[in-house]
Design a protein around this motif. Sequence first.
Motif, short mmCIF file in Angstrom:
data_model
loop_
_atom_site.label_atom_id
_atom_site.label_comp_id
_atom_site.label_asym_id
_atom_site.label_seq_id
_atom_site.Cartn_x
_atom_site.Cartn_y
_atom_site.Cartn_z
N ALA A 36 0.83 -1.20 0.00
CA ALA A 36 0.00 0.00 0.00
C ALA A 36 0.86 1.25 0.00
CB ALA A 36 -0.91 0.00 1.22
N ASN A 39 0.10 5.49 -4.59
CA ASN A 39 -0.47 5.17 -5.90
C ASN A 39 -1.40 3.97 -5.87
OD1 ASN A 39 1.01 7.25 -7.23
ND2 ASN A 39 2.84 5.95 -7.20
N THR A 40 -1.82 3.56 -4.67
CA THR A 40 -2.65 2.36 -4.53
C THR A 40 -4.11 2.75 -4.29
OG1 THR A 40 -0.76 1.36 -3.38
CG2 THR A 40 -2.82 0.11 -3.41
N GLU A 41 -5.00 2.21 -5.12
CA GLU A 41 -6.44 2.41 -4.92
C GLU A 41 -7.00 1.10 -4.37
OE1 GLU A 41 -10.42 4.19 -7.15
OE2 GLU A 41 -8.54 3.93 -8.25
N VAL A 42 -7.45 1.14 -3.12
CA VAL A 42 -7.78 -0.09 -2.39
C VAL A 42 -9.27 -0.13 -2.05
CG1 VAL A 42 -7.19 -1.56 -0.42
CG2 VAL A 42 -5.48 0.04 -1.33
N LEU A 56 -4.28 1.99 5.81
CA LEU A 56 -4.08 2.26 4.38
C LEU A 56 -4.02 3.76 4.10
CD1 LEU A 56 -6.59 -0.41 3.01
CD2 LEU A 56 -4.09 -0.56 2.93
N ALA A 61 -2.71 5.62 0.61
CA ALA A 61 -3.57 4.96 -0.37
C ALA A 61 -4.92 5.67 -0.48
CB ALA A 61 -3.79 3.50 0.02
N THR A 62 -5.56 5.49 -1.62
CA THR A 62 -6.94 5.93 -1.82
C THR A 62 -7.84 4.77 -1.43
OG1 THR A 62 -6.27 7.36 -3.64
CG2 THR A 62 -8.61 6.78 -3.50
#
Length: 266
Positions: A36, A39-42, A56, A61-62
């Motif tokens: 995470a 640049n992580t879309e979770v 997160l 993270a988004t």
Amino acid sequence: MERDGWGTPSIARNYADGFDMATRLVARKLADAINAGPNTEVLDVCTGHGVVAAELVERGATVTGLDFSEAMISLARDAVRGARFLQGNAMDIGFPDASFGAVTIGFGVPHFPDPVRGLKEAARVLKPGGAIAFSIWHGKGSDGSFGWLFDAVGRLADPSITLPEGPDAHVLADISVARPLVEDAGFANVTLIEVASELTVPSPDALFDVFDAGAVRAASLLRRQPAATRTAIRKDLAKRTQAAGTMGAPGFLVPAPSVVVSAVRS
């Protein structure tokens, strides 16, 4: 039973309080497993009171948190800024295919009515090569809180009092079971790591209350026991806590071992 239980505000609050330390420790491992970052879309499925979402968000993270329980969503919204939380169904996630770069599920898979279907839904909303990570408590036969509870119930409880039919809540802590099931759901590179998670309780006899007030399946068994049986189970858990727990601040640290299973979408 699960839907009614986790939708009860008092159970949601007591779970958040009773399992707080252990779930925070595991949240870090889940975030590590999906790498995470900014640049992580979770999608955090079964987001509960938002403990994984908070970890997160802290890593940049988004995050979208999903849970069927409005009581849990309310706790998450109050606790976590910088994430969006939606009420929804893990068996029918309301997002298009390939919407997210990663999926996390903190102790939610054991509550799926159909684990393979739920994991297939997670695979569907993941981009190709996207990562999934989910956590499972060790259960019967393990040396820790859940194992102690199963042992005490097996020896002391009324055997005629049983749970409704449902998936085994702990079986996926075994990699030989988890790997084929996760692969069947559309994932590859399945790995499992052990996590030495711990609960914190103010006194040895309070471990009983963690399960009795902040769980659904365990509480269903415990609350229907005769008063004398409940007292016997409480004393048994307190004895185990005194023997195997360690003094901390403000009370006892009690082992609650778990695992994190991770994989990537095929």
